[in-house]
Design an enzyme around this catalytic site. Structure first.
Site, PDB file in Angstrom:
ATOM      1  N   TYR A 269     -60.126  -7.413  98.239  1.00  0.00           N
ATOM      2  CA  TYR A 269     -59.043  -8.075  98.967  1.00  0.00           C
ATOM      3  C   TYR A 269     -59.476  -8.434 100.383  1.00  0.00           C
ATOM      4  O   TYR A 269     -59.102  -9.479 100.903  1.00  0.00           O
ATOM      5  CB  TYR A 269     -57.772  -7.219  98.942  1.00  0.00           C
ATOM      6  CG  TYR A 269     -57.023  -7.399  97.639  1.00  0.00           C
ATOM      7  CD1 TYR A 269     -57.202  -6.521  96.581  1.00  0.00           C
ATOM      8  CD2 TYR A 269     -56.193  -8.497  97.461  1.00  0.00           C
ATOM      9  CE1 TYR A 269     -56.542  -6.734  95.380  1.00  0.00           C
ATOM     10  CE2 TYR A 269     -55.542  -8.717  96.260  1.00  0.00           C
ATOM     11  CZ  TYR A 269     -55.717  -7.825  95.223  1.00  0.00           C
ATOM     12  OH  TYR A 269     -55.100  -8.041  94.017  1.00  0.00           O
TER      13      TYR A 269
ATOM     14  N   HIS B  34     -45.562 -13.283  94.169  1.00  0.00           N
ATOM     15  CA  HIS B  34     -46.616 -12.279  93.945  1.00  0.00           C
ATOM     16  C   HIS B  34     -47.082 -11.631  95.248  1.00  0.00           C
ATOM     17  O   HIS B  34     -48.171 -11.051  95.308  1.00  0.00           O
ATOM     18  CB  HIS B  34     -47.794 -12.911  93.191  1.00  0.00           C
ATOM     19  CG  HIS B  34     -47.415 -13.345  91.809  1.00  0.00           C
ATOM     20  ND1 HIS B  34     -48.198 -14.199  91.058  1.00  0.00           N
ATOM     21  CD2 HIS B  34     -46.335 -13.069  91.038  1.00  0.00           C
ATOM     22  CE1 HIS B  34     -47.613 -14.416  89.886  1.00  0.00           C
ATOM     23  NE2 HIS B  34     -46.495 -13.749  89.848  1.00  0.00           N
TER      24      HIS B  34
HETATM   25  C1  BV8 Z   1     -45.102  -7.676  84.754  1.00  0.00           C
HETATM   26  C2  BV8 Z   1     -51.195 -11.308  92.811  1.00  0.00           C
HETATM   27  C3  BV8 Z   1     -43.802  -5.896  83.911  1.00  0.00           C
HETATM   28  C4  BV8 Z   1     -52.390 -10.421  92.923  1.00  0.00           C
HETATM   29  C5  BV8 Z   1     -50.961 -12.014  90.473  1.00  0.00           C
HETATM   30  C6  BV8 Z   1     -45.335 -12.376  78.685  1.00  0.00           C
HETATM   31  C7  BV8 Z   1     -46.314 -12.902  77.894  1.00  0.00           C
HETATM   32  C8  BV8 Z   1     -47.665 -12.480  78.090  1.00  0.00           C
HETATM   33  C9  BV8 Z   1     -48.029 -11.570  79.108  1.00  0.00           C
HETATM   34  C10 BV8 Z   1     -47.046 -11.059  79.878  1.00  0.00           C
HETATM   35  C11 BV8 Z   1     -45.713 -11.437  79.661  1.00  0.00           C
HETATM   36  N1  BV8 Z   1     -44.965 -10.783  80.577  1.00  0.00           N
HETATM   37  C12 BV8 Z   1     -45.780  -9.986  81.356  1.00  0.00           C
HETATM   38  C13 BV8 Z   1     -47.058 -10.146  80.935  1.00  0.00           C
HETATM   39  C14 BV8 Z   1     -48.205  -9.495  81.524  1.00  0.00           C
HETATM   40  C15 BV8 Z   1     -48.743 -10.233  82.761  1.00  0.00           C
HETATM   41  C16 BV8 Z   1     -49.213 -11.609  82.382  1.00  0.00           C
HETATM   42  O1  BV8 Z   1     -48.522 -12.588  82.527  1.00  0.00           O
HETATM   43  N2  BV8 Z   1     -50.450 -11.637  81.886  1.00  0.00           N
HETATM   44  C17 BV8 Z   1     -51.053 -12.942  81.539  1.00  0.00           C
HETATM   45  C18 BV8 Z   1     -52.445 -12.982  82.092  1.00  0.00           C
HETATM   46  C19 BV8 Z   1     -51.059 -13.144  80.080  1.00  0.00           C
HETATM   47  N3  BV8 Z   1     -47.720 -10.308  83.806  1.00  0.00           N
HETATM   48  C20 BV8 Z   1     -47.624  -9.260  84.652  1.00  0.00           C
HETATM   49  O2  BV8 Z   1     -48.310  -8.252  84.582  1.00  0.00           O
HETATM   50  C21 BV8 Z   1     -46.540  -9.358  85.721  1.00  0.00           C
HETATM   51  N4  BV8 Z   1     -45.821  -8.119  85.800  1.00  0.00           N
HETATM   52  O3  BV8 Z   1     -44.927  -8.311  83.745  1.00  0.00           O
HETATM   53  O4  BV8 Z   1     -44.578  -6.427  84.975  1.00  0.00           O
HETATM   54  C22 BV8 Z   1     -42.832  -5.061  84.563  1.00  0.00           C
HETATM   55  C23 BV8 Z   1     -41.530  -5.492  84.573  1.00  0.00           C
HETATM   56  C24 BV8 Z   1     -40.557  -4.665  85.146  1.00  0.00           C
HETATM   57  C25 BV8 Z   1     -40.945  -3.434  85.697  1.00  0.00           C
HETATM   58  C26 BV8 Z   1     -42.288  -3.044  85.708  1.00  0.00           C
HETATM   59  C27 BV8 Z   1     -43.262  -3.889  85.155  1.00  0.00           C
HETATM   60  C28 BV8 Z   1     -47.172  -9.550  87.134  1.00  0.00           C
HETATM   61  C29 BV8 Z   1     -47.899 -10.829  87.213  1.00  0.00           C
HETATM   62  C30 BV8 Z   1     -48.433 -11.044  88.640  1.00  0.00           C
HETATM   63  C31 BV8 Z   1     -49.850 -10.540  88.816  1.00  0.00           C
HETATM   64  N5  BV8 Z   1     -50.363 -10.889  90.153  1.00  0.00           N
HETATM   65  N6  BV8 Z   1     -51.389 -12.299  91.752  1.00  0.00           N
HETATM   66  C32 BV8 Z   1     -53.606 -11.148  93.432  1.00  0.00           C
HETATM   67  O5  BV8 Z   1     -53.524 -12.356  93.716  1.00  0.00           O
HETATM   68  O6  BV8 Z   1     -54.632 -10.462  93.554  1.00  0.00           O
HETATM   69  S1  BV8 Z   1     -51.178 -13.203  89.238  1.00  0.00           S
HETATM   70  C33 BV8 Z   1     -52.353 -14.338  89.872  1.00  0.00           C
HETATM   71  O7  BV8 Z   1     -52.900 -14.957  88.735  1.00  0.00           O
HETATM   72  C34 BV8 Z   1     -51.801 -15.462  90.702  1.00  0.00           C
HETATM   73  O8  BV8 Z   1     -50.781 -15.048  91.576  1.00  0.00           O
HETATM   74  C35 BV8 Z   1     -51.289 -16.419  89.625  1.00  0.00           C
HETATM   75  O9  BV8 Z   1     -50.012 -16.034  89.182  1.00  0.00           O
HETATM   76  C36 BV8 Z   1     -52.255 -16.183  88.505  1.00  0.00           C
HETATM   77  C37 BV8 Z   1     -53.295 -17.247  88.468  1.00  0.00           C
HETATM   78  O10 BV8 Z   1     -52.677 -18.390  87.963  1.00  0.00           O
HETATM   79  P1  BV8 Z   1     -52.802 -19.774  88.784  1.00  0.00           P
HETATM   80  O11 BV8 Z   1     -52.331 -19.570  90.185  1.00  0.00           O
HETATM   81  O12 BV8 Z   1     -52.168 -20.783  87.963  1.00  0.00           O
HETATM   82  O13 BV8 Z   1     -54.383 -19.979  88.909  1.00  0.00           O
HETATM   83  P2  BV8 Z   1     -55.454 -20.253  87.759  1.00  0.00           P
HETATM   84  O14 BV8 Z   1     -56.772 -20.020  88.397  1.00  0.00           O
HETATM   85  O15 BV8 Z   1     -55.092 -19.530  86.512  1.00  0.00           O
HETATM   86  O16 BV8 Z   1     -55.285 -21.822  87.439  1.00  0.00           O
HETATM   87  C38 BV8 Z   1     -55.464 -22.760  88.467  1.00  0.00           C
HETATM   88  C39 BV8 Z   1     -54.844 -24.053  87.929  1.00  0.00           C
HETATM   89  O17 BV8 Z   1     -54.921 -25.038  88.967  1.00  0.00           O
HETATM   90  C40 BV8 Z   1     -55.587 -24.617  86.718  1.00  0.00           C
HETATM   91  O18 BV8 Z   1     -54.638 -25.079  85.761  1.00  0.00           O
HETATM   92  C41 BV8 Z   1     -56.385 -25.800  87.302  1.00  0.00           C
HETATM   93  O19 BV8 Z   1     -56.516 -26.849  86.363  1.00  0.00           O
HETATM   94  C42 BV8 Z   1     -55.475 -26.222  88.434  1.00  0.00           C
HETATM   95  N7  BV8 Z   1     -56.167 -26.876  89.568  1.00  0.00           N
HETATM   96  C43 BV8 Z   1     -57.434 -26.671  90.012  1.00  0.00           C
HETATM   97  N8  BV8 Z   1     -57.649 -27.450  91.141  1.00  0.00           N
HETATM   98  C44 BV8 Z   1     -56.484 -28.114  91.377  1.00  0.00           C
HETATM   99  C45 BV8 Z   1     -55.535 -27.751  90.383  1.00  0.00           C
HETATM  100  N9  BV8 Z   1     -54.269 -28.240  90.340  1.00  0.00           N
HETATM  101  C46 BV8 Z   1     -53.933 -29.140  91.317  1.00  0.00           C
HETATM  102  N10 BV8 Z   1     -54.793 -29.536  92.320  1.00  0.00           N
HETATM  103  C47 BV8 Z   1     -56.065 -29.057  92.376  1.00  0.00           C
HETATM  104  N11 BV8 Z   1     -56.875 -29.455  93.345  1.00  0.00           N
END
Ligand code: BV8
Length: 250
Positions: free
Chosen positions: A72, A124
């Site tokens: 971090y 987040h």
């Molecule tokens: C929880 C902070 C329960 C930390 C982050 C339902 C279905 C499946 C899984 C789950 C579900 N519900 C929960 C889950 C589990 C999990 C989850 O979703 N897993 C995924 C991977 C399957 N969710 C959780 O664990 C959540 N918590 O459910 O808790 C609970 C409930 C009640 C009580 C107790 C517990 C918590 C989720 C949050 C985690 N923290 N970040 C840190 O940053 O270190 S998530 C982190 O990853 C980011 O914040 C963001 O959310 C994610 C990354 O996604 P993006 O930001 O979209 O980035 P990515 O790199 O993936 O993509 C970039 C995109 O940009 C691409 O599409 C690319 O094409 C595009 N791009 C690139 N350049 C450009 C562009 N677009 C435009 N312009 C450009 N120039």
């Protein structure tokens, strides 16, 4: 046709002009043009051998708090060196032009606020804040505290970044406000997100179910693309300013 290249049509522009309420969800793609690597591109150099999802968990912090803190700190340096880009600024302009506007972000870099956006919902958390890993309240290290991670001035427990780790709940108020805005908006913009992380990724579907026009801005396909009324192909730093410019004089 305002900006055919990215798919900005007259229909979209007039819908946005008529909109009383706009809700936005952003992801790390919006900050990519500010030099903050997206979540999936973040792991370079000594961090290349770690999956971000592995490090951004309470378990990883339990196992090796120093390693997670260092990761971090490395990301904080990237954010300190970054500046808001035209994509961030276009959203502040849109906020000024629409009667009701909400900007929910998954980004922990604080760049929307630095660009001047007011109604930002940090789903987040924010990487530049720290909190006590034991008591949970916001806290900063004592002057001169060299320990890694530094310790809570109150209880001596480890400090951790004030972000939401995988498996942790989102801040209730921020998520409730984002859900409410999604249900009540005329136009929902999803920009720069892979739409894979829940519950944030559920917001565009909630908006669509409530009859909102769904617009996605991303150079690539995501699971949301097939559900979007308008999928604008391109970089947020180019498409968002073009979209706001197409609205014409305020
Ligand atoms: C929880 C902070 C329960 C930390 C982050 C339902 C279905 C499946 C899984 C789950 C579900 N519900 C929960 C889950 C589990 C999990 C989850 O979703 N897993 C995924 C991977 C399957 N969710 C959780 O664990 C959540 N918590 O459910 O808790 C609970 C409930 C009640 C009580 C107790 C517990 C918590 C989720 C949050 C985690 N923290 N970040 C840190 O940053 O270190 S998530 C982190 O990853 C980011 O914040 C963001 O959310 C994610 C990354 O996604 P993006 O930001 O979209 O980035 P990515 O790199 O993936 O993509 C970039 C995109 O940009 C691409 O599409 C690319 O094409 C595009 N791009 C690139 N350049 C450009 C562009 N677009 C435009 N312009 C450009 N120039």
């Amino acid at each position: 046709m305002p900006n055919a290249g990215s798919g900005i049509t007259d229909a979209l522009v007039s819908a946005l002009r008529r909109a009383r309420s706009v809700a936005v969800l952003t992801g790390s793609g919006v900050s990519a043009e500010s030099g903050v690597p997206t979540f999936r591109d973040a792991q370079t150099g000594l961090w290349a051998r770690y999956e971000p999802q592995e490090l951004a968990t309470p378990e990883a912090f339990e196992r090796d708090p120093g390693l997670v803190w260092e990761w971090y700190e490395w990301r904080r340096d990237l954010v300190r060196a970054a500046k808001p880009n035209p994509g961030h600024r276009a959203l502040t302009e849109l906020e000024r032009r629409v009667p009701s506007f909400s900007l929910a972000t998954q980004n922990v870099d604080g760049l929307h606020r630095r660009a001047g956006s007011e109604s930002v919902l940090e789903l987040h958390g924010n990487i530049m804040r720290s909190k006590c890993s034991v008591e949970g309240m916001e806290a900063e290290p004592r002057e001169g505290d060299e320990s890694v991670p530094p310790l809570c001035p109150g209880c001596g427990g480890f400090l951790r970044p004030d972000v939401v780790w995988f498996g942790e709940a989102l801040p209730e108020d921020a998520f409730a406000a984002a859900s409410g805005a999604a249900r009540g908006c005329d136009v929902f913009l999803s920009a720069g997100t892979s739409s894979l992380v829940y519950p944030a990724a559920s917001l565009p579907y909630e908006a669509a179910r409530s009859g909102a026009l769904l617009v996605e801005i991303n150079p690539d396909d995501t699971p949301l693309t097939q559900h979007a009324d308008h999928a604008l192909r391109g970089r947020a730093g180019e498409v968002l300013p073009a979209l706001v410019a197409a609205l014409g004089e305020a």
